[in-house]
Scaffold this active site. Structure first.
Site, PDB file in Angstrom:
ATOM      1  N   GLU A 215      80.119  78.772  -3.006  1.00 35.42           N
ATOM      2  CA  GLU A 215      78.936  77.975  -3.318  1.00 35.42           C
ATOM      3  C   GLU A 215      78.105  78.669  -4.397  1.00 35.42           C
ATOM      4  O   GLU A 215      77.502  79.724  -4.160  1.00 35.42           O
ATOM      5  CB  GLU A 215      78.069  77.765  -2.073  1.00 35.42           C
ATOM      6  CG  GLU A 215      76.848  76.910  -2.356  1.00 35.42           C
ATOM      7  CD  GLU A 215      75.947  76.732  -1.147  1.00 35.42           C
ATOM      8  OE1 GLU A 215      74.802  76.269  -1.335  1.00 35.42           O
ATOM      9  OE2 GLU A 215      76.375  77.068  -0.035  1.00 35.42           O
ATOM     10  N   ASP A 421      84.444  85.988  13.581  1.00 36.26           N
ATOM     11  CA  ASP A 421      84.954  84.672  13.959  1.00 36.26           C
ATOM     12  C   ASP A 421      84.021  83.640  13.345  1.00 36.26           C
ATOM     13  O   ASP A 421      82.918  83.405  13.839  1.00 36.26           O
ATOM     14  CB  ASP A 421      84.984  84.548  15.482  1.00 36.26           C
ATOM     15  CG  ASP A 421      85.627  83.254  15.956  1.00 36.26           C
ATOM     16  OD1 ASP A 421      85.708  82.302  15.152  1.00 36.26           O
ATOM     17  OD2 ASP A 421      86.039  83.191  17.127  1.00 36.26           O
TER      18      ASP A 421
END
Length: 519
Positions: A215, A421
């Protein structure tokens, strides 16, 4: 391990859907979901009414080497080591089974549990032989030959040539336990922000911040916020809570049964804690929250888990505790039990995590000087504080889990970089942002992250580039997880300051035009 698995838990050893016919009979699998044991004796397997003795049974320990059961069990003194997470496939010399439901029983012994009996039902189903399967090699699925076979399969199946995903710089064998059917890597750009000055109880000093993202403007925006915080003396970060959950549910005939059970659990907390903690040197059961609804008793086990995020660790510990509960509770009958009830809200944002903590509860705060804010961000403290009030209303009526601007951006970029995670961003992005104008006319800015799930050990933190990024932060080794949590919180606050100021000063769109568009 000191707990005794209950019949209800022993059913979970059997791998549902593994029952199948073979050229010489029938096969099925069991998987060790309890703890590492020694498989000392096999008495029999019974399919429906037919009992099959060991001389008509062969075992595959997962390496493709199928041997008679008596030979396998006798070749190791003291019994065959059966590791947690590993499977054994039973091959029975018997008549093929018809399609439909069949009863399966296995009688065996394992040290330290003693005699165990698994009794389940499974089905024989007609499976198509034309189904496309991704290639794999049982002997070594991370060998170069196995990887190249999958790469060729993917190219042939899709009609595309893959040049870049085949290129990586580490031994694929290190991915065991992290990625199945490995075919290559997804290269994500890594940018640097900072250094950020952090005044924490665990993180103290200036830290370069690795951020993995695609981004545009994200790294630049966080870097801008860090510069402003540094000019004002840095960011103060504090871990104020630590708890990882597993939330089993017990089902009764009526509400009174659930109520009486909850009182018994409260009285037996010391025994339950002993059982849970017997499974780990790290996991410590802090307390159990009990929530009753209809005829269900939801138990929210809360643990500390050291440097690991701990979801698997607490699942194993709670499994042991619940086995003890099922064996020892003598009140109204438990009709059903599930190890996870969705009340731990794993991988989901929830209000209970905001209130009660999941992972690390960490606060970042700073005083941003008026003159620096005006010079660098082109806004005043009053403008930002008022903008925050307006945004609070928007967040409230939308039902958002965060009244800030974009905490998920910085958390995700750091999670990808450091091997966290990434799905835990769903919980970790929850935040409570607060600001006020001080009597000196400066801006006090604070964010509380109530469910930041991070680790510096286990999971993906030991992989090649991920471990390098953790080393960049000085967050490798025992006792570094709180340091990492404080750094992440400081980064989040820098991002809130930068984006909030950009929106307030109307620089937001122009910044994306300059940095965020692919030209």
């Amino acid at each position: 391990m000191i707990f005794t698995p209950s019949p209800m838990l022993l059913k979970l050893l059997y791998t549902r859907g593994s029952l199948r016919n073979t050229p010489n009979g029938v096969a099925f699998s069991i998987k060790n979901r309890l703890d590492t044991v020694r498989f000392t004796r096999l008495d029999y397997v019974q399919i429906d009414g037919e009992r099959i003795t060991p001389e008509h049974i062969a075992l595959d320990l997962g390496d493709g080497d199928i041997r008679p059961a008596p030979d396998v069990l006798s070749r190791t003194p003291g019994g065959l080591e059966f590791l947690v997470g590993h499977s054994i496939t039973f091959y029975l010399t018997t008549t093929a089974l018809s399609e439909g439901l069949h009863g399966v029983q296995v009688q065996f012994a394992a040290d330290p549990f003693g005699d165990l009996h698994v009794e389940v039902e499974d089905s024989i189903v007609n499976q198509s032989t034309n189904r496309t399967r991704i290639p794999r090699q049982d002997a070594d699925d991370y060998a170069e030959a196995a990887i190249q076979e999958r790469q060729h399969f993917a190219q042939t199946y899709t009609g595309q040539e893959f040049e870049h995903l085949k290129k990586y710089s580490f031994d694929p064998h290190m991915l065991q336990g992290n990625c199945e059917h490995f075919v290559g890597v997804a290269q994500i750009p890594l940018g640097l922000a900072g250094p950020l000055t952090v005044h924490g109880e665990h993180a103290q000093g200036d830290f370069l911040i690795p951020m993995a993202t695609t981004e545009g403007t994200l790294v630049a925006s966080y870097n801008r916020g860090m510069q402003v915080l540094n000019l004002c003396g840095g960011v103060k970060c504090t871990v104020i809570g630590d708890a990882m959950q597993r939330a089993p549910v017990f089902v009764f005939d009526d509400a009174r049964g659930a109520r009486d059970f909850s009182k018994w659990v409260e009285a037996e907390i010391d025994s339950i804690r002993q059982e849970a903690e017997s499974t780990s040197r790290v996991a410590k059961l802090q307390y159990i929250d009990t929530y009753l609804a209809t005829k269900f008793a939801y138990l929210r086990f809360n643990y500390s888990t050291g440097d690991a995020a701990g979801q698997n660790m607490v699942g194993r510990a709670t499994f042991a505790a619940c086995s003890w509960i099922l064996e020892n509770y003598k009140g109204p009958g438990i009709r059903h039990f599930y190890l996870e009830s969705n009340f731990a809200t794993d991988k989901k944002a929830s209000q209970i995590n905001v209130m009660r903590t999941r992972g690390k509860r960490v606060v970042a705060e700073a005083v941003v000087k008026r003159d620096i804010l005006q010079q660098r961000m082109r806004v005043t403290p009053e403008q930002l504080a008022y903008h925050g009030q307006v945004s609070n209303v928007g967040a409230f009526i939308s039902g958002a889990n965060n009244n800030g601007a974009h905490s998920a951006n910085g958390i995700t970029a750091m999670f990808i970089a450091t091997g966290q995670d990434v799905a835990n961003v769903s919980e970790s992005s929850a935040g409570v942002l607060y600001s006020e104008v001080t009597k000196e006319g400066d801006l006090y800015l604070n964010i509380t992250i109530p469910s930041l799930i991070v680790a510096t050990h286990g999971g993906g933190t030991g992989l090649a580039t991920q471990n390098e990024c953790l080393r960049m932060l000085g967050c490798v080794g025992r006792g570094t997880v709180n340091k990492f949590a404080e750094i992440v919180a400081g980064v989040v606050l820098a991002g809130e300051l930068s984006l909030g100021a950009a929106i307030s000063s109307s620089d937001w769109v122009s910044s994306h035009e300059q940095y965020g568009r692919n030209r």
